[in-house]
Enzyme design. Structure first.
Site, PDB file in Angstrom:
ATOM      1  N   PHE A  96       1.074  -1.135   0.025  1.00  0.00           N
ATOM      2  CA  PHE A  96       0.363  -0.166  -0.054  1.00  0.00           C
ATOM      3  C   PHE A  96       1.290   1.095  -0.662  1.00  0.00           C
ATOM      4  CE2 PHE A  96      -2.318   3.429   2.700  1.00  0.00           C
ATOM      5  CZ  PHE A  96      -3.629   3.051   2.113  1.00  0.00           C
ATOM      6  N   HIS A 170      -1.377  -5.699   7.946  1.00  0.00           N
ATOM      7  CA  HIS A 170      -2.281  -6.745   6.520  1.00  0.00           C
ATOM      8  C   HIS A 170      -1.880  -8.212   8.576  1.00  0.00           C
ATOM      9  CE1 HIS A 170      -1.844  -6.271   2.845  1.00  0.00           C
ATOM     10  NE2 HIS A 170      -2.648  -5.414   3.374  1.00  0.00           N
ATOM     11  N   LYS A 196      -8.852  -3.957   7.258  1.00  0.00           N
ATOM     12  CA  LYS A 196      -8.313  -4.938   7.914  1.00  0.00           C
ATOM     13  C   LYS A 196      -8.779  -6.309   8.909  1.00  0.00           C
ATOM     14  CE  LYS A 196      -5.503  -2.243   5.967  1.00  0.00           C
ATOM     15  NZ  LYS A 196      -4.208  -1.270   5.599  1.00  0.00           N
ATOM     16  N   ARG A 225       2.828  17.732  23.181  1.00  0.00           N
ATOM     17  CA  ARG A 225       3.147  17.568  24.620  1.00  0.00           C
ATOM     18  C   ARG A 225       4.031  16.886  24.980  1.00  0.00           C
ATOM     19  NH1 ARG A 225      -3.317  17.984  24.780  1.00  0.00           N
ATOM     20  NH2 ARG A 225      -2.959  20.130  24.326  1.00  0.00           N
ATOM     21  N   TYR A 232      -0.363  23.376  27.877  1.00  0.00           N
ATOM     22  CA  TYR A 232       0.005  24.457  26.621  1.00  0.00           C
ATOM     23  C   TYR A 232       1.565  24.267  26.875  1.00  0.00           C
ATOM     24  CZ  TYR A 232      -1.084  28.822  24.042  1.00  0.00           C
ATOM     25  OH  TYR A 232      -0.510  29.457  23.187  1.00  0.00           O
TER      26      TYR A 232
END
Ligand SMILES: *Cc1c(COP(=O)(O)O)cnc(C)c1O
Length: 403
Positions: A96, A170, A196, A225, A232
């Protein structure tokens, strides 16, 4: 002779194969979350943390980090592994797009190494020749759920000091020499996208034993973070890649079925291979490369049109699908032939100018795409032994009709 379904005859296989598989337990898990109002957990605690712990333990890994999908999982593992712009990462061409596009998204260069003709997995004997001083990582893909030759790949990685990121999208529950796929390299990435073998509609996860990798991936998926930091307080260039509690609760239920489903597909795979091998021009991919559990996200066999009166692979796969077998011709070309690579449509990503995919040649992958590979999809491999008989009979019917 029986008329083919594609020409108006009766189908060989009349059953519909259900996917996803779920019952009241899955529905209740999701309904309970809806009622609780706790649809997400911004600190990745609650069901998200619970699922990460269970999945890590299931794989035999120390840590796991969930994220929005399997592509982001690979991206997180790459960034956390310390790749830098211009570094090269070895990938197979029969996979993929995300196996290679995530490398570009790190401003790194995917280097395609051909697959092995018996397994369609990265051919370890061809890796060393592709290694340069810029090579930093290898992404082996356990294609279709069959284990890569991990002993060989880990030995090369050790010799050249490379990071191994297993693409196990897979391969949930698959094993190599009794070790769970995803737990053998430095990191293992899974997808929970709806097709899947373990799914929550969308989602992804990375497992690792490396605490440093884990801390970085944990930070990157949670807007940079850090552990012990303030809300913050953003240390790294991450993003919001968190999953919801709905996905985690559903995955906790789905995980309970995984072992039994894997066993069923694995046993059906062995049986179907033995049935199909008796038909001229049909050669299932071979086992015996270390896999102790094959998840059969796909059942792949090689088709030889010369035994089928010249019927092209595409026509064969369409005839087989018309017979009611959930089958498909698979990738029509290897990844490096995509316009993304051929035309270098790399947008804002800083990919070195010398990169050129127009001369890449992986003959085994090219032959698999154009001539050989036919896929049967995983949900069909959850059928009964009689279903496997009917798949083989459908192939035999097309063989007879081609004479
Ligand atoms: C599905 C898949 C992915 C990526 O998963 P998404 O969840 O769709 O982003 C990566 N590698 C392979 C081989 C896949 O099949």
């Amino acid at each position: 002779m029986k008329q083919l379904a594609i020409n108006g005859g009766a189908k060989m296989v009349k059953k519909n194969f259900a996917w996803p598989v779920f019952d009241e337990r899955d529905v209740n898990a999701v309904t309970d979350i809806a009622k609780s109002g706790q649809w997400a957990n911004p600190d990745c605690k609650g069901y998200v943390e619970q699922f990460e712990k269970e999945f890590a333990a299931y794989c035999g890994s120390r840590y796991a980090v969930t994220c929005v999908n399997g592509s982001v999982a690979i991206r997180l593992a790459l960034i956390a592994s310390g790749v830098r712009p211009g570094d090269e990462v070895i990938v197979p061409p029969y996979t993929f797009i995300a196996t290679a596009s995530t490398v570009l998204e790190c401003n790194c260069v995917p280097v395609f190494v051909d697959i092995h003709p018996d397994t369609y997995n990265l051919d370890p004997s061809k890796i060393a020749a592709a290694i340069t001083p810029r090579t930093k990582a290898i992404i082996p893909v356990h294609f279709a759920g069959q284990a890569c030759d991990m002993d060989a790949i880990m030995a090369i990685a050790e010799r050249f000091k490379l990071t191994v990121i297993e693409d196990a999208a897979h391969a949930h529950g698959g094993a190599y020499k009794d070790r769970k796929l995803g737990s053998i390299g430095h990191a293992g990435c899974f997808s929970f996208q709806s097709s899947k073998n373990l799914n929550a509609g969308e989602g992804g996860i990375v497992v690792t034993n490396d605490e440093r990798l884990y801390d970085m991936m944990n930070s990157l998926r949670n807007v940079g973070r850090v552990k012990g930091g303030q809300w913050y307080e953003h240390h790294n260039l991450g993003c919001n890649y968190r999953i919801t509690q709905f996905q985690a609760a559903l995955l906790l239920q789905q995980l309970k079925r995984l072992d039994e489903q894997t066993r069923t597909r694995d046993e059906n795979g062995k049986y179907l291979a033995s049935r199909l091998s008796t038909i001229p021009g049909i050669t299932p991919l071979t086992r015996g490369h270390g896999e102790t559990a094959h998840t059969h996200h796909l059942f792949i066999f090689k088709y030889d049109k010369s035994q089928f009166g010249g019927l092209s692979k595409k026509q064969f796969a369409e005839a087989l699908a018309a017979e009611g077998v959930p089958a498909f011709m698979g990738y029509p070309k290897p990844l490096y032939e995509q316009p993304l690579f051929r035309d270098k449509n790399f947008l804002c990503y800083a990919i070195p100018d010398h990169v050129d995919y127009t001369n890449v040649r992986c003959p085994v992958a090219e032959r698999a795409c154009s001539e050989e590979a036919v896929w049967i999809l995983q949900h069909a491999m959850l059928g009964t032994r009689q279903d496997m008989d009917s798949f083989a009979e459908a192939v035999a019917k097309i063989y007879q009709a081609s004479k």
